[in-house]
Motif scaffolding. Structure first.
Motif, PDB file in Angstrom:
ATOM      1  N   UNK A 234      26.451  13.814  -4.163  1.00  0.00           N
ATOM      2  CA  UNK A 234      25.323  14.579  -3.609  1.00  0.00           C
ATOM      3  C   UNK A 234      25.784  15.946  -3.131  1.00  0.00           C
ATOM      4  N   UNK A 235      26.963  15.974  -2.496  1.00  0.00           N
ATOM      5  CA  UNK A 235      27.503  17.256  -2.049  1.00  0.00           C
ATOM      6  C   UNK A 235      27.798  18.191  -3.203  1.00  0.00           C
TER       7      UNK A 235
ATOM      8  N   UNK B 109      26.358  21.935  -3.699  1.00  0.00           N
ATOM      9  CA  UNK B 109      27.240  23.084  -3.889  1.00  0.00           C
ATOM     10  C   UNK B 109      26.961  23.797  -5.207  1.00  0.00           C
ATOM     11  N   UNK B 110      26.660  23.021  -6.254  1.00  0.00           N
ATOM     12  CA  UNK B 110      26.315  23.624  -7.544  1.00  0.00           C
ATOM     13  C   UNK B 110      25.042  24.446  -7.437  1.00  0.00           C
ATOM     14  N   UNK B 111      24.044  23.895  -6.745  1.00  0.00           N
ATOM     15  CA  UNK B 111      22.796  24.634  -6.536  1.00  0.00           C
ATOM     16  C   UNK B 111      23.053  25.919  -5.751  1.00  0.00           C
ATOM     17  N   UNK B 112      23.927  25.836  -4.750  1.00  0.00           N
ATOM     18  CA  UNK B 112      24.261  27.021  -3.977  1.00  0.00           C
ATOM     19  C   UNK B 112      24.953  28.080  -4.820  1.00  0.00           C
ATOM     20  N   UNK B 113      25.873  27.645  -5.673  1.00  0.00           N
ATOM     21  CA  UNK B 113      26.536  28.593  -6.552  1.00  0.00           C
ATOM     22  C   UNK B 113      25.574  29.284  -7.496  1.00  0.00           C
TER      23      UNK B 113
ATOM     24  N   UNK C 290      22.667  30.466  -0.696  1.00  0.00           N
ATOM     25  CA  UNK C 290      23.621  29.890  -1.633  1.00  0.00           C
ATOM     26  C   UNK C 290      24.954  29.581  -0.995  1.00  0.00           C
ATOM     27  N   UNK C 291      25.484  30.513  -0.221  1.00  0.00           N
ATOM     28  CA  UNK C 291      26.753  30.256   0.448  1.00  0.00           C
ATOM     29  C   UNK C 291      26.613  29.121   1.468  1.00  0.00           C
ATOM     30  N   UNK C 292      25.458  29.049   2.104  1.00  0.00           N
ATOM     31  CA  UNK C 292      25.220  27.942   3.018  1.00  0.00           C
ATOM     32  C   UNK C 292      25.234  26.598   2.315  1.00  0.00           C
TER      33      UNK C 292
ATOM     34  N   UNK D  75      33.278  29.310  -9.459  1.00  0.00           N
ATOM     35  CA  UNK D  75      33.106  28.457  -8.286  1.00  0.00           C
ATOM     36  C   UNK D  75      32.017  27.417  -8.542  1.00  0.00           C
ATOM     37  N   UNK D  76      30.919  27.838  -9.161  1.00  0.00           N
ATOM     38  CA  UNK D  76      29.814  26.918  -9.468  1.00  0.00           C
ATOM     39  C   UNK D  76      30.265  25.826 -10.419  1.00  0.00           C
ATOM     40  N   UNK D  77      31.046  26.192 -11.420  1.00  0.00           N
ATOM     41  CA  UNK D  77      31.549  25.201 -12.371  1.00  0.00           C
ATOM     42  C   UNK D  77      32.447  24.172 -11.678  1.00  0.00           C
ATOM     43  N   UNK D  78      33.320  24.624 -10.791  1.00  0.00           N
ATOM     44  CA  UNK D  78      34.177  23.700 -10.060  1.00  0.00           C
ATOM     45  C   UNK D  78      33.363  22.800  -9.127  1.00  0.00           C
ATOM     46  N   UNK D  79      32.305  23.356  -8.538  1.00  0.00           N
ATOM     47  CA  UNK D  79      31.443  22.540  -7.680  1.00  0.00           C
ATOM     48  C   UNK D  79      30.814  21.405  -8.473  1.00  0.00           C
ATOM     49  N   UNK D  80      30.404  21.679  -9.702  1.00  0.00           N
ATOM     50  CA  UNK D  80      29.829  20.625 -10.532  1.00  0.00           C
ATOM     51  C   UNK D  80      30.889  19.575 -10.884  1.00  0.00           C
ATOM     52  N   UNK D  81      32.154  19.978 -10.899  1.00  0.00           N
ATOM     53  CA  UNK D  81      33.231  19.017 -11.124  1.00  0.00           C
ATOM     54  C   UNK D  81      33.267  17.921 -10.077  1.00  0.00           C
ATOM     55  N   UNK D  82      32.784  18.199  -8.866  1.00  0.00           N
ATOM     56  CA  UNK D  82      32.709  17.164  -7.840  1.00  0.00           C
ATOM     57  C   UNK D  82      31.741  16.060  -8.242  1.00  0.00           C
TER      58      UNK D  82
END
Length: 403
Positions: A279-280, A284-288, A303-305, A367-374
């Motif tokens: 979920x996190x 984070x992906x949406x924020x990116x 987005x940063x939030x 950064x967005x791509x790495x967030x989706x990696x989570x």
């Protein structure tokens, strides 16, 4: 062996408060530094690429110094080691703002990273030990206190930047205040090695079982480090905001990190580590995507939030999962800590290098791509059956489905 022999419930509560105060002071240094990066960049006459190069030096300093933390703990005891290392870290805040050019800034950030890495290892080791003694999860809330400190530091930095204050004076006052606060902390547990126990190795490679866990931590901390150090520059250079609003982006990021971490222990107990991280990752992906696609200050701030909210609890969960990943929990935790911490210090320089080659927008696409990696890799935080002793904190399955 523990030097504190009378570990009553009251004593353990005092120890938890004390280590939380240490986390808060450590985070305040980072927040104070991050909000004044644009000032430091202008004072040293750097572009995006050279700033990124300079911001690689904390990673070098940390990589060189972090292995020394275990030996310092072994020699002096955890309490004395933490007090000394924390004081070195808080005082190092003064150095970057004094740098008039790139070489001096690189040297200052080398020391800044070295003291940060050693004190970070020392306080996390004591945090894990305090959690184990209490028998319940506190690591997420301890990291929440770090974020609270970063929030306080960044809020003060925002005020200073908005007022046009000289960062050298701002950082001198902050460093002296935080050093005094750190030295005033009382009640931290004191852990000493037993007589005849061998000193720890100079460097602990993570076992294979912890490498994937380290990769998840790497992705989260990369997003955290990139946002913390480059959000203010992004608003100033890409969205052309004033210095006060640019610095507020760091505050927004630190605020959501703080809230999520302080609530993280209860969330993980209810939903489990894997669901929480997935979920996190989505948040984070949406924020990116907001940062990259919405070219308005309000969208970037939101987005940063969201990035902060999404990655907040990943590192505490990675440490807990590492402890369950194999027969050598301490080695696994040390290895994962090295991977994740180095990620946070590499991230700013990597963002600068990508920005110099293309743009900051492309950097935050990474950064967005790495967030989706989570989202994709969260399952590695689920322990394998029989993978080691159970850990009472940050359990991996929701209470509703645990036996």
């Amino acid at each position: 062996m523990t030097e504190d022999t009378d570990l009553t419930p009251a004593r353990l509560r005092r120890a938890r408060i004390a280590i939380a105060a240490v986390f808060c002071a450590h985070g305040a240094v980072t927040g104070s530094f991050a909000t004044r990066i644009p000032w430091i960049q202008e004072n040293a006459g750097l572009g995006a690429g050279t700033l990124g190069l300079a911001l690689a030096f904390p990673a070098v300093g940390a990589a060189l110094a972090m292995p020394l933390a275990g030996r310092i703990n072994h020699r002096f005891g955890a309490r004395a080691a933490l007090r000394g290392l924390l004081a070195m870290w808080t005082l190092s805040l003064v150095l970057p703002s004094l740098a008039p050019n790139l070489p001096v800034l690189c040297a200052a950030l080398l020391v800044y990273g070295a003291t940060s890495g050693m004190s970070d290892v020392a306080m996390n080791a004591l945090g894990v030990e305090t959690e184990n003694r209490l028998g319940r999860s506190i690591m997420s809330s301890l990291h929440g206190m770090w974020s609270a400190g970063a929030l306080l530091g960044s809020a003060a930095g925002t005020v200073a930047a908005h007022a046009g204050a000289d960062a050298r004076l701002h950082h001198l006052v902050a460093a002296l205040a935080l050093t005094a606060a750190g030295l005033a902390v009382r009640g931290v547990l004191d852990l000493r090695s037993g007589h005849g126990e061998e000193a720890p190795p100079h460097f602990a490679l993570p076992p294979k079982s912890a490498l994937l866990i380290g990769a998840i931590g790497f992705a989260a901390v990369f997003a955290e480090g990139a946002s913390l150090d480059w959000s203010a520059v992004y608003l100033r250079d890409v969205l052309h905001t004033d210095a006060g609003l640019a610095a507020a982006s760091t505050t927004a990021f630190a605020l959501t990190m703080t809230v999520a971490r302080l609530a993280g222990d209860r969330v993980v107990d209810r939903f489990g580590a894997v669901r929480t991280v997935r979920a996190g990752g989505l948040l984070a992906t949406a924020g990116g995507l907001l940062v990259v696609l919405v070219r308005q200050p309000a969208g970037a701030l939101a987005g940063f939030g969201l990035i902060g909210l999404g990655v907040a609890v990943v590192v505490p969960l990675a440490f807990a999962a590492a402890a369950r990943s194999g027969p050598a929990p301490a080695q696994a935790i040390a290895g994962v800590a090295t991977i994740t911490y180095t990620s946070g210090l590499i991230a700013p320089s990597a963002i600068g290098a990508v920005a110099d080659a293309s743009s900051l927008v492309v950097s935050f696409g990474l950064v967005t791509l790495l967030a989706f990696g989570l989202v994709v890799g969260a399952a590695v935080l689920r322990p394998k059956t029989g993978a080691g002793a159970p850990v009472p904190a940050n359990r991996d399955e929701p209470a509703s489905i645990r036996p």
